[in-house]
Motif scaffolding. Structure first.
Motif, short mmCIF file in Angstrom:
data_model
loop_
_atom_site.label_atom_id
_atom_site.label_comp_id
_atom_site.label_asym_id
_atom_site.label_seq_id
_atom_site.Cartn_x
_atom_site.Cartn_y
_atom_site.Cartn_z
N THR A 194 33.35 -35.69 45.78
CA THR A 194 32.07 -35.85 46.46
C THR A 194 32.26 -35.63 47.96
O THR A 194 33.21 -36.16 48.55
N ASN A 195 31.36 -34.86 48.55
CA ASN A 195 31.27 -34.68 50.00
C ASN A 195 29.90 -35.16 50.45
O ASN A 195 28.91 -34.89 49.79
N ASP A 249 38.90 -19.60 46.91
CA ASP A 249 38.57 -20.49 45.80
C ASP A 249 37.07 -20.51 45.60
O ASP A 249 36.30 -20.13 46.50
N SER A 250 36.64 -21.01 44.42
CA SER A 250 35.21 -21.14 44.15
C SER A 250 34.96 -22.36 43.28
O SER A 250 35.87 -22.91 42.67
N GLY A 251 33.67 -22.74 43.23
CA GLY A 251 33.30 -23.88 42.42
C GLY A 251 31.80 -24.01 42.29
O GLY A 251 31.04 -23.13 42.71
N VAL A 252 31.39 -25.12 41.71
CA VAL A 252 29.98 -25.43 41.51
C VAL A 252 29.73 -26.85 42.03
O VAL A 252 30.65 -27.68 42.09
N SER A 253 28.48 -27.11 42.43
CA SER A 253 28.15 -28.45 42.88
C SER A 253 26.68 -28.75 42.67
O SER A 253 25.85 -27.85 42.55
N ASP A 254 26.39 -30.04 42.60
CA ASP A 254 25.04 -30.56 42.57
C ASP A 254 24.91 -31.46 43.79
O ASP A 254 25.82 -32.26 44.07
N GLU A 299 27.03 -34.16 47.94
CA GLU A 299 27.43 -33.06 47.06
C GLU A 299 28.51 -33.53 46.10
O GLU A 299 29.56 -34.03 46.51
N HIS A 300 28.27 -33.33 44.82
CA HIS A 300 29.24 -33.63 43.76
C HIS A 300 29.77 -32.27 43.28
O HIS A 300 29.03 -31.52 42.65
N TYR A 301 31.02 -31.96 43.64
CA TYR A 301 31.55 -30.61 43.40
C TYR A 301 32.62 -30.62 42.30
O TYR A 301 33.22 -31.65 42.00
N ARG A 302 32.82 -29.43 41.74
CA ARG A 302 33.89 -29.20 40.77
C ARG A 302 34.45 -27.81 41.03
O ARG A 302 33.72 -26.82 41.06
N TRP A 303 35.76 -27.76 41.24
CA TRP A 303 36.41 -26.47 41.43
C TRP A 303 36.43 -25.69 40.13
O TRP A 303 36.61 -26.28 39.06
N ILE A 304 36.28 -24.37 40.22
CA ILE A 304 36.43 -23.48 39.07
C ILE A 304 37.80 -22.81 39.10
O ILE A 304 38.43 -22.63 38.07
N GLY A 327 40.14 -34.50 46.90
CA GLY A 327 40.36 -33.10 46.55
C GLY A 327 39.61 -32.11 47.42
O GLY A 327 39.68 -30.91 47.22
N SER A 328 38.89 -32.60 48.42
CA SER A 328 38.07 -31.74 49.27
C SER A 328 38.91 -31.06 50.33
O SER A 328 39.91 -31.60 50.79
N VAL A 329 38.48 -29.87 50.74
CA VAL A 329 39.17 -29.16 51.82
C VAL A 329 38.31 -29.06 53.07
O VAL A 329 38.76 -28.57 54.09
#
Length: 115
Positions: A104-105, A72-77, A92-97, A17-19
Motif C-alpha cells: 500500500t502507498n 517493472d509493471s503492476g496493477v493497483s486499486d 493505493e493497494h498495488y500488486r507487482w506483475i 515492497g514499494s519503490v
C-alpha cells in the motif's frame, strides 16, 4: 467522481515492497472516466499509469523504469478521499506483475505552489 486533472501528489507512507519515496512526485490528468499519470523522483527515473474510475475507486495499470535501468509493471486499486481543505488522498493497494510483492502507498495532494 472527483476531478483529478492536473493534481500533483507526494508519498505520505509506503509499505516494504514499494519503490516510491517522499522524493517521488505523481501528476495526474483526467479525461472523463480515464485517469493517467506520470511519476518520477527518488529511485524512479520514469513511471506512467493509466486507469479508470469504477464507482469511487480507481483501477490502474502502471509501468516504471528505475535509475538502474530495470522496467517493472503492476496493477493497483486506489481509494480516493477528499479532506476538509479539499485536498485529495489516494490510498493505493498495488500488486507487482513483473516481480513478487504487493503493498500500500498513500499519496497526498501537494498544495498549489509547493515544489
Amino acid at each position: 467522481m472527483i476531478n483529478l486533472h492536473c493534481r500533483r501528489f507526494r508519498i505520505a507512507s509506503t509499505s516494504g515492497g514499494s519503490v516510491v519515496s517522499s522524493e517521488t512526485i505523481l501528476t495526474l490528468t483526467q479525461n472523463g472516466s480515464f485517469v493517467s499519470g506520470h511519476y518520477l523522483g527518488g529511485s524512479i527515473a520514469e513511471g506512467r499509469l493509466i486507469g479508470t474510475w469504477r464507482g469511487s475507486q480507481l483501477h490502474f495499470r502502471y509501468v516504471q523504469g528505475d535509475n538502474a535501468g530495470v522496467i517493472d509493471s503492476g496493477v493497483s486499486d486506489a481509494d480516493v478521499e477528499v479532506d476538509a481543505q479539499g485536498r485529495v488522498t489516494l490510498t493505493e493497494h498495488y500488486r507487482w506483475i513483473t516481480r513478487d510483492g504487493s503493498g500500500t502507498n498513500v499519496f497526498v495532494e501537494i498544495a498549489d505552489g509547493a515544489p
